[in-house]
Design a protein around this motif. Sequence first.
Motif, mmCIF file in Angstrom:
data_model
loop_
_atom_site.group_PDB
_atom_site.id
_atom_site.type_symbol
_atom_site.label_atom_id
_atom_site.label_comp_id
_atom_site.label_asym_id
_atom_site.label_seq_id
_atom_site.Cartn_x
_atom_site.Cartn_y
_atom_site.Cartn_z
ATOM 1 N N UNK A 1 76.174 98.828 84.599
ATOM 2 C CA UNK A 1 75.019 99.876 85.155
ATOM 3 C C UNK A 1 75.094 101.060 84.015
ATOM 4 N N UNK A 2 73.743 101.122 83.475
ATOM 5 C CA UNK A 2 73.355 102.260 82.411
ATOM 6 C C UNK A 2 71.951 102.737 82.317
ATOM 7 N N UNK A 3 71.289 102.382 83.541
ATOM 8 C CA UNK A 3 69.751 102.790 83.606
ATOM 9 C C UNK A 3 69.377 102.807 84.876
ATOM 10 N N UNK A 4 68.074 103.139 85.199
ATOM 11 C CA UNK A 4 67.571 103.220 86.528
ATOM 12 C C UNK A 4 67.011 101.862 87.200
ATOM 13 N N UNK A 5 67.187 100.559 86.379
ATOM 14 C CA UNK A 5 66.730 99.566 86.726
ATOM 15 C C UNK A 5 67.889 98.605 87.164
ATOM 16 N N UNK A 6 69.126 99.058 87.362
ATOM 17 C CA UNK A 6 70.355 98.402 87.518
ATOM 18 C C UNK A 6 70.042 97.368 89.026
ATOM 19 N N UNK A 7 69.575 98.048 90.078
ATOM 20 C CA UNK A 7 69.515 97.295 91.208
ATOM 21 C C UNK A 7 68.692 96.004 90.970
ATOM 22 N N UNK B 1 75.187 104.522 85.642
ATOM 23 C CA UNK B 1 73.884 104.655 86.203
ATOM 24 C C UNK B 1 73.838 105.629 87.243
ATOM 25 N N UNK B 2 72.596 105.827 87.754
ATOM 26 C CA UNK B 2 72.426 107.017 88.815
ATOM 27 C C UNK B 2 73.258 106.434 90.222
ATOM 28 N N UNK C 1 79.253 91.312 90.406
ATOM 29 C CA UNK C 1 79.880 92.670 90.625
ATOM 30 C C UNK C 1 78.876 93.751 89.586
ATOM 31 N N UNK C 2 78.716 94.596 90.490
ATOM 32 C CA UNK C 2 77.971 95.835 89.683
ATOM 33 C C UNK C 2 79.165 96.919 89.364
#
Length: 337
Positions: free
Chosen positions: A149-155, A175-176, A169-170
């Motif tokens: 996770x390193x940005x807003x589009x991680x989901x 990330x936010x 696994x996330x």
Amino acid sequence: MTDNVDVLVIGGGAAGLSGALTLARARRKVLVLDAGEPRNAPASGVHGFLTRDGLPPAELVRDGVAEVRGYGGEVRAGTVTSARRTGEGFEVETADGQRVRARRLLVTTGLTDELPAVAGVRERWGRDVLHCPYCHGWEVRDQPIGVLGSGPNVMHMTLLLRQWSQDVVLFRHTAPELTAEDRARLAAREIAVVDGEVAGLEITEDRVSGVRLADGRVVPRRAIAVLPRFLARAGFLAELGLKVAPHPMGEHVQTDGRGQTSVPGVWAAGNVTDLSASVVVAAAAGMVAGAGINGELVAEDTRRAVSGQRFSAEVEARLAERVLGERRHGLDSLRAG
């Protein structure tokens, strides 16, 4: 020595070679300058390209160069450092001193990936560290996959990868913070979430084997998905007044959808303008831009021909009037004698 061409294509990847092929087949004098730094060089194969699936990127370029040359186009090495407008079009200079004048420019220089500052990510980039499930998802199917996770589009990325593996696994990393709804959606798809920053990747026998957290924990994984920031390679266009524009995924060169930029005579195709374009999409965009450029040149050639015709007619009329005047003067002289 300065080369003079109809179109200079800057960048010899899928978009550039496709555009050059279209222009060469339209009997245009076209030159491709390529810096020799393909973004997809680490990848084992091109995917999702009908009839070319799995072909090594270098082979795709090799075949493309041969096709362009087969129609009279020229392809050679060169890194463009500056471009300026001239009375007839543009003049471009390269790092090794080449100078090219062209009526039109097609920019297909691609992008650079601004990767997360995590040990091992850059070293494994394009191999078992990936960013596009449609490009590499099949190759890591059914393996334990981690999402960094390193940005807003991680989901979006995390849920997408669940299509290729049941073991995703996330790693939230930077990330936010996830909302309650986000966590519920992940839980419903049996996707685990690991909070805390990632320190680096574990490598065993030249393969990713796990993700090492800052607190020392190691979570076994065989492939890692990352979300880079994409930056268009377009700094050399500044003198022309063409600047990169912000994009939700980074920065890009804006076009009208066919490839024409805000600077008359300058066109762009591929990842330099479409940050998410796959190889086949970039190739298609190059063809569209090439056809657009040829159409523009046809219109310009026609205007010049009409203007030249008018000029010739005016000259002819003046010459005829002069000859007639001289004849009249000669007759008058004979009569006077």
